[in-house]
Design a protein around this motif. Structure first.
Motif, PDB file in Angstrom:
ATOM      1  N   ARG A  30      -5.588  -2.689  -3.043  1.00 52.48           N
ATOM      2  CA  ARG A  30      -5.146  -2.644  -1.643  1.00 52.48           C
ATOM      3  C   ARG A  30      -5.356  -1.240  -1.057  1.00 52.48           C
ATOM      4  N   GLU A  31      -4.987  -0.208  -1.813  1.00 49.55           N
ATOM      5  CA  GLU A  31      -5.196   1.174  -1.344  1.00 49.55           C
ATOM      6  C   GLU A  31      -6.688   1.468  -1.183  1.00 49.55           C
ATOM      7  N   GLY A  32      -7.499   1.006  -2.127  1.00 51.33           N
ATOM      8  CA  GLY A  32      -8.937   1.225  -2.057  1.00 51.33           C
ATOM      9  C   GLY A  32      -9.549   0.536  -0.853  1.00 51.33           C
ATOM     10  N   ALA A  33      -9.153  -0.700  -0.614  1.00 58.06           N
ATOM     11  CA  ALA A  33      -9.681  -1.451   0.530  1.00 58.06           C
ATOM     12  C   ALA A  33      -9.316  -0.759   1.835  1.00 58.06           C
ATOM     13  N   ALA A  34      -8.074  -0.306   1.944  1.00 58.82           N
ATOM     14  CA  ALA A  34      -7.635   0.383   3.165  1.00 58.82           C
ATOM     15  C   ALA A  34      -8.381   1.704   3.336  1.00 58.82           C
ATOM     16  N   HIS A  35      -8.528   2.456   2.262  1.00 57.32           N
ATOM     17  CA  HIS A  35      -9.189   3.764   2.333  1.00 57.32           C
ATOM     18  C   HIS A  35     -10.645   3.646   2.786  1.00 57.32           C
ATOM     19  N   PHE A  36     -11.368   2.662   2.233  1.00 61.00           N
ATOM     20  CA  PHE A  36     -12.790   2.527   2.539  1.00 61.00           C
ATOM     21  C   PHE A  36     -13.074   1.568   3.692  1.00 61.00           C
ATOM     22  N   GLY A  37     -12.032   0.909   4.214  1.00 62.95           N
ATOM     23  CA  GLY A  37     -12.219  -0.023   5.316  1.00 62.95           C
ATOM     24  C   GLY A  37     -13.040  -1.240   4.917  1.00 62.95           C
ATOM     25  N   ILE A  38     -12.764  -1.761   3.732  1.00 59.74           N
ATOM     26  CA  ILE A  38     -13.495  -2.909   3.197  1.00 59.74           C
ATOM     27  C   ILE A  38     -12.527  -4.066   2.935  1.00 59.74           C
ATOM     28  N   ALA A  39     -13.090  -5.230   2.668  1.00 61.84           N
ATOM     29  CA  ALA A  39     -12.280  -6.393   2.303  1.00 61.84           C
ATOM     30  C   ALA A  39     -11.749  -6.210   0.876  1.00 61.84           C
ATOM     31  N   MET A  40     -10.576  -6.762   0.623  1.00 62.61           N
ATOM     32  CA  MET A  40     -10.008  -6.720  -0.729  1.00 62.61           C
ATOM     33  C   MET A  40     -10.984  -7.310  -1.752  1.00 62.61           C
ATOM     34  N   ALA A  41     -11.730  -8.327  -1.330  1.00 63.21           N
ATOM     35  CA  ALA A  41     -12.664  -9.002  -2.236  1.00 63.21           C
ATOM     36  C   ALA A  41     -13.799  -8.090  -2.686  1.00 63.21           C
ATOM     37  N   GLN A  42     -14.023  -6.969  -1.993  1.00 60.98           N
ATOM     38  CA  GLN A  42     -15.070  -6.015  -2.383  1.00 60.98           C
ATOM     39  C   GLN A  42     -14.578  -4.998  -3.402  1.00 60.98           C
ATOM     40  N   THR A  43     -13.285  -4.928  -3.624  1.00 63.13           N
ATOM     41  CA  THR A  43     -12.774  -4.008  -4.635  1.00 63.13           C
ATOM     42  C   THR A  43     -13.000  -4.654  -6.001  1.00 63.13           C
ATOM     43  N   ALA A  44     -13.346  -3.832  -6.976  1.00 65.19           N
ATOM     44  CA  ALA A  44     -13.735  -4.355  -8.283  1.00 65.19           C
ATOM     45  C   ALA A  44     -13.095  -3.548  -9.401  1.00 65.19           C
ATOM     46  N   PRO A  45     -11.807  -3.724  -9.618  1.00 66.32           N
ATOM     47  CA  PRO A  45     -11.176  -3.002 -10.722  1.00 66.32           C
ATOM     48  C   PRO A  45     -11.717  -3.478 -12.074  1.00 66.32           C
TER      49      PRO A  45
END
Length: 150
Positions: A30-45
């Motif tokens: 969630r923090e990564g998506a907000a920081h980069f202005g991307i969809a949660m689905a684009q984050t890949a832990p």
């Protein structure tokens, strides 16, 4: 295999990846998506898991509502899968949990097919103050993807 920062950076750059620096660690998808202005689905832990004694890297979409551990066990043909604790993650990868890199670990890999719907995904770069932006198809080619999470 423990992560090597020079090898990782060279591999990422050679395949169109971009290392993005930030001033503070991004502690969740969630923090990564907000920081980069991307969809949660684009984050890949990248999660490091143990399945009946074998170690796997699991790259899952942050857009999922958690991990279905029974489904993952069936996918791997194992009886039990569990997330490794922070100490074991560090011992195995050389990186802290939460910053585990998307590339360069040499572990068998499970990758989420949902990630393929995006031009780029964002995930660990081995350093809590960096994030790797990379095309998911490239990520799939460079990792030893042994199973697809669907």
């Amino acid at each position: 295999m423990k992560w090597n920062p020079q090898t990782f950076a060279a591999l990422a750059a050679r395949h169109g990846g971009e290392l993005l620096e930030h001033d503070a660690p991004l502690r969740s998808a969630r923090e990564g998506a907000a920081h980069f202005g991307i969809a949660m689905a684009q984050t890949a832990p990248t999660l490091i898991v143990e399945a009946d004694g074998d170690i796997f890297a699991c790259i899952l979409s942050g857009g999922r509502n958690g991990v279905d551990w029974d489904k993952l066990a069936r996918l791997l043909g194992r009886g039990h899968v569990r997330l490794l604790d922070r100490r074991r993650v560090r011992d195995i990868t050389g990186c802290d949990a939460g910053a585990v890199p998307l590339l360069g670990l040499g572990l068998p890999c499970v990758m989420d097919r949902l990630l393929l719907a995006h031009d780029f995904v964002y995930g660990g770069a081995g350093d809590p103050l960096r994030t790797l932006k990379i095309a998911p198809r490239v990520l799939a080619e460079l990792n030893r993807v042994s199973a697809w999470y669907e």
